[in-house]
Design a protein around this motif. Structure first.
Motif, PDB file in Angstrom:
ATOM      1  N   VAL A 186       0.837  -1.207   0.000  1.00 56.91           N
ATOM      2  CA  VAL A 186       0.000   0.000   0.000  1.00 56.91           C
ATOM      3  C   VAL A 186       0.872   1.257   0.000  1.00 56.91           C
ATOM      4  N   ASN A 187       2.029   1.210   0.667  1.00 58.52           N
ATOM      5  CA  ASN A 187       2.968   2.335   0.592  1.00 58.52           C
ATOM      6  C   ASN A 187       3.523   2.473  -0.819  1.00 58.52           C
ATOM      7  N   THR A 188       3.789   1.333  -1.464  1.00 52.20           N
ATOM      8  CA  THR A 188       4.284   1.357  -2.831  1.00 52.20           C
ATOM      9  C   THR A 188       3.249   1.975  -3.774  1.00 52.20           C
ATOM     10  N   ALA A 189       1.992   1.574  -3.603  1.00 58.10           N
ATOM     11  CA  ALA A 189       0.930   2.137  -4.440  1.00 58.10           C
ATOM     12  C   ALA A 189       0.849   3.650  -4.276  1.00 58.10           C
ATOM     13  N   GLN A 190       1.033   4.116  -3.049  1.00 62.54           N
ATOM     14  CA  GLN A 190       0.981   5.549  -2.787  1.00 62.54           C
ATOM     15  C   GLN A 190       2.117   6.283  -3.486  1.00 62.54           C
ATOM     16  N   GLN A 191       3.324   5.762  -3.383  1.00 65.11           N
ATOM     17  CA  GLN A 191       4.476   6.441  -3.973  1.00 65.11           C
ATOM     18  C   GLN A 191       4.462   6.383  -5.498  1.00 65.11           C
TER      19      GLN A 191
END
Length: 499
Positions: free
Chosen positions: A406-411
């Motif tokens: 989910v952090n990857t999707a955000q970045q």
């Protein structure tokens, strides 16, 4: 087979002091996103960065950060969390100092990319350390509450701090400020639990997966960026975009067959988790568009100082806190997640749409403030359930990967969205001013009108993307409310174990 580190960690008697240092590291990561946004106009003017290239100062960081997050979690598990925490801290501070001393665009770009690399190691380590230090349910709730407050409030601090530093010192101090924060956090070595390696084979990393994912994402972002100067139908742009799609397709196919995939596909193929990742990735397009283009509108068009621009964003941050911590947390246990996420995305879409009619002489109270409040409130309603359901139904051994995803999707959403929207804005401005440029009749007022025309076009696309995200999430996320889910009586969240 290599086993994760610290699977049965002993209680750390200095865990609350450790939380102080963990919080400082998280604050540094969050600060760096918004503080550089405020400083960007000054840095662009000082270093002679073109309008088409300015987005790379943001994108270089978010792209390196997002594309390496999953690998960072793996490295932290196999090399030791305390060791990875210190390496990430020192590396991030060194990269920040290099960026502050940048003598040109290339040097600043390299420093920002290095910041992203070390942030990708530091961010998952921070979450992992928080989880292994706080295992008792009540203590963990308090610790994650403090951590969440830092994550939410850090953006507001970055906006104001960036304005103060840029106005009264220099934009370079927006990068230098990370050095003293990291210097204090280094003392965490004495309070964090020692690393313990479990018996087993040496760690094996999914090197093909890393190479395919990073190169594919870089091709996509670079292709969007080059469209500003080459045009969307140019051979260079279409080739880069095609290459990006091919490489990412190869990444997915590779993850299906490698024994230790960087991203197990079972994590993202679940409808609930997939909907959460999709919502986060598309929602940040609207958020990044708001930050980037409103920063330039307020400073370049309205003539606001960096400090006033930072303060002007605070109502949006307050709206995020009210909707996420107030409305979202109260309703989340009672309703299905899409009942919050779909209205949240639609409210944010309406908020961004209110910025489309902006003119150079629009007032802050009538032209900007209502949009900020709606976007902030909508983002809070979207992000609270998205983060909560990012690990919905996941197996314990995949909980960390799900959190990192989910952090990857955000970045990555921020990287691709910023590149695409900046290209649209710059191209629209260039076309608007083209007749006056040919006639050598460009005036300061006309230049401002051209900038605003570009921003308005970017806001149109951003609003459409948010509305489309609402439709997709509404169709995809069929998850019932928690009380109707199997095992709903077990409300304790899975421990975060990254990698």
């Amino acid at each position: 087979m290599a086993q994760p580190l610290d699977t049965q960690p002993a209680v750390n008697p200095r865990r609350w002091l450790a939380l102080l240092f963990i919080g400082l590291a998280q604050l540094m990561i969050v600060l760096d996103i918004t503080v550089v946004n405020i400083a960007l106009p000054s840095a662009q003017q000082d270093l002679g960065i073109s309008d088409g290239d300015r987005q790379w100062v943001i994108t270089a960081y978010t792209l390196a950060f997002g594309s390496l997050l999953l690998l960072g979690g793996r490295i932290a598990d196999y090399t030791g969390r305390r060791r990875s925490f210190l390496i990430g801290l020192i590396g991030f501070a060194a990269a920040s100092a290099l960026g502050g001393a940048a003598s040109g665009f290339e040097m600043l770009l390299a420093a920002r990319a290095l910041q992203g690399v070390f942030a990708a190691l530091l961010a998952p380590t921070v979450l992992s350390l928080l989880a292994v230090n706080f295992t008792e349910p009540r203590e963990r709730a308090k610790a994650f509450g403090v951590f969440g407050a830092i994550a939410a409030g850090g953006g507001a601090i970055g906006l104001v701090l960036g304005g103060l530093l840029t106005e009264y010192l220099d934009w370079r101090w927006c990068l230098y400020v990370n050095v003293p924060v990291a210097a204090v956090a280094v003392f965490s070595w004495y309070v964090l639990p020692a690393d313990e390696r479990a018996d087993g084979d040496r760690a094996r990393f999914d090197v093909p997966g890393v190479l395919l994912a990073v190169s594919g994402l870089v091709a996509l972002v670079y292709g969007c960026s080059e469209a500003e100067s080459e045009g969307w139908d140019s051979l260079t742009v279409t080739g880069l975009l095609t290459l990006g799609v091919v490489l990412l397709t190869a990444f997915v196919l590779t993850e299906r067959v490698v024994p230790r995939p960087l991203l197990p596909l079972r994590v993202i193929t679940d409808r609930t988790r997939g909907g959460a990742y999709l919502a986060v990735g598309l929602a940040v397009v609207g958020m990044f568009a708001m930050f980037l283009f409103l920063t330039y509108y307020m400073q370049r068009v309205k003539g606001y100082s960096a400090l006033v621009s930072g303060v002007a964003f605070l109502p949006m941050t307050a709206a995020v806190l009210v909707s996420a911590a107030g409305v979202g947390t109260r309703l989340l246990p009672k309703v299905p997640p899409r009942v919050l996420m779909v209205p949240g995305l639609l409210i944010a879409a309406v908020g961004v749409a209110l910025l489309i009619p902006l003119e150079p002489d629009s007032s802050y109270a009538a032209g900007i403030l209502p949009a900020e409040l709606l976007v902030g409130f909508g983002m809070g309603l979207t992000m609270a359930p998205s983060m909560n359901y990012a690990t919905h139904g996941v197996q314990p051994q995949d909980a960390g990967i799900a959190s990192a995803t989910v952090n990857t999707a955000q970045q990555i959403g921020g990287s691709v969205g910023t590149a695409m929207l900046n290209t649209i804005a710059a191209s629209t401005t260039k076309d608007y001013l083209a007749p006056a440029v040919r006639a050598h009749e460009v005036t300061p007022q006309l230049g401002k009108e051209g900038l605003v025309e570009g921003f308005s076009e970017a806001f149109v696309w951003s609003s459409v993307i948010l509305a489309a995200a609402a439709v997709l999430v509404g169709l995809l996320m069929n998850t019932p409310r928690p009380s109707r889910q199997p095992g709903a009586e077990q409300t304790e969240p899975l421990p975060v174990h990254l990698g």
